[in-house]
Design a protein around this motif. Structure first.
Motif, short mmCIF file in Angstrom:
data_model
loop_
_atom_site.label_atom_id
_atom_site.label_comp_id
_atom_site.label_asym_id
_atom_site.label_seq_id
_atom_site.Cartn_x
_atom_site.Cartn_y
_atom_site.Cartn_z
N ILE A 54 -1.55 0.61 -6.03
CA ILE A 54 -2.21 -0.57 -5.33
C ILE A 54 -3.19 -0.98 -6.10
O ILE A 54 -3.66 -2.33 -6.17
CB ILE A 54 -2.60 0.12 -3.94
N GLY A 57 -2.46 -3.10 -9.22
CA GLY A 57 -2.08 -4.31 -8.77
C GLY A 57 -3.03 -5.00 -8.41
O GLY A 57 -3.04 -6.49 -8.95
N PHE A 58 -3.99 -4.72 -7.52
CA PHE A 58 -5.03 -5.44 -7.09
C PHE A 58 -5.82 -6.01 -8.43
O PHE A 58 -6.36 -7.36 -8.53
CB PHE A 58 -5.95 -4.68 -6.24
N LYS A 60 -5.10 -6.28 -11.45
CA LYS A 60 -4.33 -7.22 -12.42
C LYS A 60 -4.43 -8.64 -11.52
O LYS A 60 -4.53 -9.71 -12.20
CB LYS A 60 -2.95 -6.70 -12.52
N GLY A 61 -4.17 -8.41 -10.24
CA GLY A 61 -3.98 -10.00 -9.61
C GLY A 61 -5.37 -10.49 -9.61
O GLY A 61 -5.30 -11.79 -9.44
N ASP A 181 -0.13 -8.30 -1.37
CA ASP A 181 0.87 -8.10 -2.34
C ASP A 181 0.95 -6.98 -3.05
O ASP A 181 1.97 -6.36 -3.54
CB ASP A 181 0.74 -9.40 -3.12
N ALA A 182 -0.26 -6.43 -3.57
CA ALA A 182 -0.31 -5.11 -4.25
C ALA A 182 0.29 -3.97 -3.50
O ALA A 182 1.09 -3.20 -4.12
CB ALA A 182 -1.73 -4.92 -4.58
N ASN A 185 4.23 -4.37 -3.28
CA ASN A 185 4.73 -4.07 -4.61
C ASN A 185 4.80 -2.64 -4.67
O ASN A 185 5.85 -2.21 -5.20
CB ASN A 185 4.30 -4.98 -5.58
N SER A 186 3.69 -2.10 -4.33
CA SER A 186 3.55 -0.47 -4.60
C SER A 186 4.59 0.27 -3.85
O SER A 186 5.14 1.21 -4.08
CB SER A 186 2.03 -0.17 -4.19
#
Length: 305
Positions: A54, A57-58, A60-61, A181-182, A185-186
């Motif tokens: 999570i 992903g966050f 990176k986003g 989204d994170a 996707n996780s």
């Protein structure tokens, strides 16, 4: 007629039917293997990997990772969270056009590692009963990863195309949407990990239930076979057998770095749409496992003997 019978799609369909029949015929084996897999996943995988999936992903986003060198970020996150984080981040880089296929294999050669908490705590202390052996396992694991990177070109120049992306691709989106989204996707990623652990755990349970492991009295061979499919089971088998301290260290070192077919499958799934070749990935992990075992043996001979 012969080519039709051996058609790839036909064979896959027949194998699918065979698996369904097997599950109906031996439900107790399926249930036993599934419960073990869920226990490993729920207690050892989700608490460690999910938060990092999570967070990664966050970050990176919202673009923070753009300032971190491509060579470092996959390895750093993999060390913090374990398999298959390195493969996931490297795959994201490739899918976004940040690196090419040559750089992808290079990153994978040294960033497909697991975390020190698992190596030292779970395998070293809990399974082998030795913090010292756990440290040796960790040193050999990461040392072998660096050597593996040299062998497979992991430290060759990386063509970082992040600055060449369109402006729209670098704009910071809504934080809430990025976080959501994170999370989604996780959840998808950890579900895939569970599926692979379950597949190979059921396979191990099936072989054990039908007495195939009892055909050999060699505990080392049994541990290697189990670990070849699922590394945690293999390391546990080493700990449960009387194979000696040095042999336990070398086998566990190989299994942790190789990862087993379960980790390989998880990594391939994280590299979806990356045009990755499974056999080449297998060679990278096999090399990592062999190098790690050699380093562990050398350290043991120098420091313990």
């Amino acid at each position: 007629m012969g080519s039709y019978f051996f058609d790839k799609k036909r064979i896959i369909v027949l194998m699918g039917f065979a698996v369904c029949i097997y599950m109906v015929a031996f439900p107790e084996i399926i249930i036993k293997g599934s419960k073990i897999a869920i226990d490993i996943w729920l207690n050892s995988i989700v608490p460690v990997i999910m938060p990092f999936f999570i967070v990664a992903g966050f970050l990176k986003g919202i673009g923070i990772c753009d300032s971190i060198p491509v060579r470092i970020y996959p390895l750093a996150m993999a060390v913090l969270s374990g398999y298959p984080m390195g493969a996931k981040i490297a795959g994201d880089y490739y899918r976004e056009g940040i690196i090419d296929s040559r750089n992808l294999y290079g990153l994978l050669s040294y960033s497909m590692v697991t975390g020190p908490a698992f190596i030292i705590g779970t395998v070293g202390v809990s399974m082998l009963g030795s913090y010292k052996l756990g440290v040796i396992l960790a040193v050999s694991h990461y040392g072998a990863a660096m050597i593996n990177g040299l062998i497979f070109g992991g430290f060759s120049p990386v063509k970082d195309d992040r600055n060449n992306l369109p402006k729209s691709a670098r704009e910071i989106p809504d934080y809430y949407k990025v976080l959501t989204d994170a999370m989604l996707n996780s959840f998808k990623s950890v579900a895939i990990i569970l599926a692979y652990i379950m597949i190979f755990m059921i396979l191990c349970t099936s072989l054990d239930s039908f007495g195939l492991f009892s055909l050999t009295s060699n505990k080392t061979l049994e541990a290697l076979i189990k670990g070849f499919m699922e590394m945690t089971v293999g390391c546990g088998s080493v700990a449960g057998g009387d194979v000696g301290e040095m042999s336990s260290l070398i086998i566990c070192s190989f299994l942790i770095s190789f990862g087993g077919l379960s980790v390989l499958g998880q990594s391939v799934s994280m590299l979806n749409n990356c045009a990755i070749k499974g056999f080449r990935l297998f060679k990278i992990k096999l090399s990592h496992g062999i190098l790690s075992a050699i380093i562990a043996f050398a350290i043991f001979e120098i420091m313990i003997q």
